[in-house]
Design an enzyme around this catalytic site. Structure first.
Site: not given
Length: 470
Positions: A155, A276, A282, A289
């Site tokens: 979980h 970024s 970043k 992804e």
């Protein structure tokens, strides 16, 4: 040159022809199509259905066309309806009337079914090779991190301690099943449809067994109607790829989480990350992804194929032309994802200290505390309740279980003694789980040996198959 023009007196509407044409995407089947046509011509000559001179001329012409396409001298473009008519038209331009004998005893229906089966078999072989490379990368990391302790989750909450090797071996098991699924799919794809004609075979005395051997298939199709209308193998292929992508996507999701500042477990190499345009601090896990995102694309190909086939009566229907782009795109996408994922994974830096410190938190040794009480004679349900109270007390005091004193422990249950602390150390928690498939050193070593033996077996089989092919 249209392969079906004799029945017609009018011209095809230009927009209808463009809509109907599949050359822009099925041109990638030129090798498969020429391979099948050469075998067919050879068989026609051997059987005396066409003259051996014509068969030899056809085979020579097809071989030259293949070489010219490979070298770029013959671009795969023009107004041909599909790759089959493109090649046959080009063959006619080169060898003349003899080319008209090539299609004897054959339909485009069994021709394209053959091409797709050859393509899928080759694609499975190529993708399986990439999965094997990824498995080897995983095993290298597994051997390196046999003792790297990390928290295990359920979980997305810390649950029990384990080792990174154990976590990586879970993906080894998944990829092994992916290889097996593709192997099973290949076995069912390995059925030679040529000779099925449009739907009911042919009146010519063709030798399908010769074609089977020549084209390296394990069997011939049992039913001509099924052979020309079956795309189960395409659906099964893309289904197997969808499951493989699901596994890669799950792994990518974990890498994305682990790379965040909140986890800090890994750092993805600059070679497989981006920044970024606005925020200079970043470092984004874009490759992970993208693989996660492209999983949906492969799922889309599967859903498209299933929807395409669900209402088609026997046998061939033009709808089935739409199978190719879905299969090609899924295979291309997965091949690229495997390449990128392997490079990304092999270059990741694992912050082993951060993993260890995280495993020490969150009461991941609570189950072992309950097990210790069971071994002292307490029924598990009571031990579970006692340990729950122990955790609640520890949270209130801001202490881990191993930081509680004997007096504090005994205030909750009189069974506690100093031996408890050794039993709940993170290292002991892991080592005590020595069942096969568990995270102990012995279990991990056994799993590594098993995985290495499996990979060696696959490699040897592939090598033997290549040698037999030669």
């Amino acid at each position: 040159m249209k392969l079906w023009g004799g029945r017609f007196t009018g011209q095809t509407d230009a927009s209808a022809h463009a809509f109907h044409s599949s050359l822009p995407f099925d041109k990638r089947l030129f090798k498969e199509d020429i391979t099948g046509s050469m075998a067919h011509a050879n068989m026609l000559g051997r059987q005396g259905i066409i003259s051996e001179a014509h068969a030899e001329l056809i085979i020579k012409g097809l071989s030259e066309i293949a070489n010219d396409i490979d070298s770029g001298q013959l671009p795969l473009e023009g107004d041909a309806e599909d790759i089959h008519s493109f090649i046959e038209t080009e063959l006619f331009a080169r060898i003349g009337e003899a080319a008209k004998h090539l299609h004897t005893g054959r339909s485009r229906n069994d021709q394209v079914a053959l091409d797709m089966r050859i393509y899928v078999k080759r694609a499975i072989d190529d993708l399986s090779s990439r999965i094997l490379v990824l498995l080897e990368t995983l095993l290298d990391l597994t051997k390196e991190h046999r003792g790297t302790i990390i928290p295990g989750f359920t979980h997305l909450q810390k649950a029990q301690p384990t080792v990174l090797a154990h976590h990586l071996l879970a993906y080894v098991s998944m990829l092994k099943r992916d290889l097996q699924r593709l192997g099973d799919c290949r076995a069912r794809t390995d059925s030679m449809p040529l000779g099925s004609g449009a739907l009911a075979g042919t009146t010519f005395p063709i030798d399908r067994e010769f074609l089977r051997t020549e084209l390296d298939f394990s069997e011939i199709s049992a039913n001509s109607l099924d052979a020309v209308s079956d795309r189960d193998f395409c659906i099964e292929f893309v289904s197997s790829l969808s499951i493989l992508m699901m596994h890669l996507s799950r792994f990518c999701e974990e890498l994305i989480l682990w790379s965040t500042d909140s986890f800090g477990f890994i750092e993805i190499s600059d070679a497989f990350a981006t920044g970024s345009s606005m925020m200079p601090q970043k470092k984004n896990p874009d490759m992970a992804e993208l693989i996660r995102g492209k999983t949906g694309r492969v799922y889309g190909s599967l859903m498209g194929l299933l929807t395409l086939m669900k209402g088609l009566p026997l046998s061939y229907n033009k709808d089935m032309q739409e199978d190719k782009e879905a299969v090609f795109d899924a295979a291309d996408t997965v091949s690229q994802c495997l390449l990128i994922f392997n490079g990304m994974l092999s270059s990741i830096h694992f912050n082993t200290q951060a993993m260890y410190q995280s495993a020490l938190k969150g009461y991941t040794n609570a189950t072992d505390a309950a097990d210790w009480l069971v071994k002292k004679g307490l029924p598990f349900r009571e031990a579970h309740e006692v340990t729950g109270k122990l955790v609640q007390y520890g949270i209130g005091q801001g202490k881990a279980l191993e930081e509680l004193s004997i007096d504090e422990l005994k205030s909750i249950c009189p069974l506690f003694d100093p031996g408890f602390f050794k039993a709940i150390s993170i290292e002991q928690c892991i080592e005590a789980r020595s069942v096969p498939g568990g995270p102990s050193k012995e279990a991990i070593n056994q799993a590594i040996e098993g995985a290495e033996a499996y990979i060696a077996h696959i490699r040897n089989n592939s090598k033997n198959a290549e040698e037999e092919g030669c």
